[in-house]
Design a protein around this motif. Structure first.
Motif, PDB file in Angstrom:
ATOM      1  N   LEU A   2       0.816  -1.203   0.000  1.00 17.40           N
ATOM      2  CA  LEU A   2       0.000   0.000   0.000  1.00 17.40           C
ATOM      3  C   LEU A   2       0.854   1.259   0.000  1.00 17.40           C
ATOM      4  O   LEU A   2       0.524   2.239  -0.666  1.00 17.40           O
ATOM      5  CB  LEU A   2      -0.933   0.012   1.219  1.00 17.40           C
ATOM      6  N   VAL A   3       1.985   1.213   0.716  1.00 19.55           N
ATOM      7  CA  VAL A   3       2.884   2.369   0.753  1.00 19.55           C
ATOM      8  C   VAL A   3       3.472   2.599  -0.636  1.00 19.55           C
ATOM      9  O   VAL A   3       3.554   3.735  -1.114  1.00 19.55           O
ATOM     10  CB  VAL A   3       4.008   2.153   1.803  1.00 19.55           C
ATOM     11  N   LYS A   4       3.867   1.511  -1.302  1.00 21.13           N
ATOM     12  CA  LYS A   4       4.439   1.623  -2.649  1.00 21.13           C
ATOM     13  C   LYS A   4       3.423   2.239  -3.622  1.00 21.13           C
ATOM     14  O   LYS A   4       3.771   3.116  -4.412  1.00 21.13           O
ATOM     15  CB  LYS A   4       4.880   0.252  -3.131  1.00 21.13           C
ATOM     16  N   ARG A   5       2.186   1.793  -3.549  1.00 22.75           N
ATOM     17  CA  ARG A   5       1.148   2.354  -4.422  1.00 22.75           C
ATOM     18  C   ARG A   5       0.889   3.820  -4.096  1.00 22.75           C
ATOM     19  O   ARG A   5       0.685   4.647  -4.978  1.00 22.75           O
ATOM     20  CB  ARG A   5      -0.148   1.561  -4.302  1.00 22.75           C
ATOM     21  N   GLY A   6       0.909   4.155  -2.809  1.00 25.12           N
ATOM     22  CA  GLY A   6       0.712   5.543  -2.396  1.00 25.12           C
ATOM     23  C   GLY A   6       1.831   6.433  -2.915  1.00 25.12           C
ATOM     24  O   GLY A   6       1.578   7.549  -3.386  1.00 25.12           O
ATOM     25  N   LEU A   7       3.070   5.948  -2.852  1.00 29.55           N
ATOM     26  CA  LEU A   7       4.206   6.707  -3.377  1.00 29.55           C
ATOM     27  C   LEU A   7       4.094   6.872  -4.886  1.00 29.55           C
ATOM     28  O   LEU A   7       4.382   7.941  -5.428  1.00 29.55           O
ATOM     29  CB  LEU A   7       5.520   6.021  -3.019  1.00 29.55           C
ATOM     30  N   ARG A   9       1.349   6.857  -6.651  1.00 31.03           N
ATOM     31  CA  ARG A   9       0.273   7.811  -6.930  1.00 31.03           C
ATOM     32  C   ARG A   9       0.749   9.241  -6.715  1.00 31.03           C
ATOM     33  O   ARG A   9       0.463  10.126  -7.517  1.00 31.03           O
ATOM     34  CB  ARG A   9      -0.936   7.522  -6.051  1.00 31.03           C
ATOM     35  N   GLY A  10       1.476   9.466  -5.629  1.00 31.67           N
ATOM     36  CA  GLY A  10       2.001  10.802  -5.359  1.00 31.67           C
ATOM     37  C   GLY A  10       2.991  11.240  -6.424  1.00 31.67           C
ATOM     38  O   GLY A  10       2.947  12.396  -6.890  1.00 31.67           O
ATOM     39  N   PHE A 102      -2.429   7.639 -11.434  1.00 32.99           N
ATOM     40  CA  PHE A 102      -3.005   8.122 -10.179  1.00 32.99           C
ATOM     41  C   PHE A 102      -4.279   7.357  -9.844  1.00 32.99           C
ATOM     42  O   PHE A 102      -4.490   6.957  -8.704  1.00 32.99           O
ATOM     43  CB  PHE A 102      -3.291   9.622 -10.265  1.00 32.99           C
ATOM     44  N   PRO A 105      -2.795   2.676  -9.760  1.00 33.40           N
ATOM     45  CA  PRO A 105      -1.337   2.542  -9.607  1.00 33.40           C
ATOM     46  C   PRO A 105      -0.763   1.252 -10.195  1.00 33.40           C
ATOM     47  O   PRO A 105       0.447   1.100 -10.272  1.00 33.40           O
ATOM     48  CB  PRO A 105      -1.129   2.573  -8.089  1.00 33.40           C
TER      49      PRO A 105
END
Length: 137
Positions: A2-7, A9-10, A102, A105
């Motif tokens: 989830l962190v990787k996808r969040g990064l 997306r950002g 975005f 991801p």
């Protein structure tokens, strides 16, 4: 994961904002009737190449090209600077791809890496040829 996808997306948001901001800025400019010099509306100085050597540089007309492009005047965009027209098209593509990443991801952006490299080289060569053509006509 989830962190990787969040990064991702950002990062996609940051990558998409730059060309989007450039396109929005260009849309607010009035294209110069001379085909170059539109960038001076942003408070930038005239082209140094024109002042120092009396010739246009390869980027002369790019801002004018983008201003025409964003207003739907594509032929005038090409006439101002072919490379500028092509870069504006690529900017639209980057904005759309960034938006797709975005939203999802899982989109494999690495598969576009070769296409982007070929496009960059091609636009550079086309811009150089266009510049040489304009110098000697």
């Amino acid at each position: 994961m989830l962190v990787k996808r969040g990064l991702l997306r950002g990062f996609s948001l940051l990558v998409g904002i730059v060309p989007f901001a450039l396109l929005v800025t260009a849309s607010q400019l009035s294209p110069s009737e001379q085909g170059l010099g539109t960038h001076q509306q942003l408070g930038l100085p005239p082209c140094s190449s024109r002042i120092l050597f009396g010739i246009r540089c390869p980027a002369c007309g790019m801002t004018t090209s983008w201003a025409h492009f964003t207003q739907g005047h594509w032929w005038q965009s090409v006439q101002a600077n072919v490379g500028g027209f092509l870069l504006a098209m690529v900017a639209c593509w980057v904005v759309l791809l960034s938006a797709a990443v975005f939203v999802n991801p899982r989109v494999d952006v690495m598969r576009y890496q070769k296409t982007a490299a070929i496009a960059a080289i091609g636009i550079g060569l086309i811009t150089l040829c266009d510049w040489l053509f304009r110098l000697y006509r």
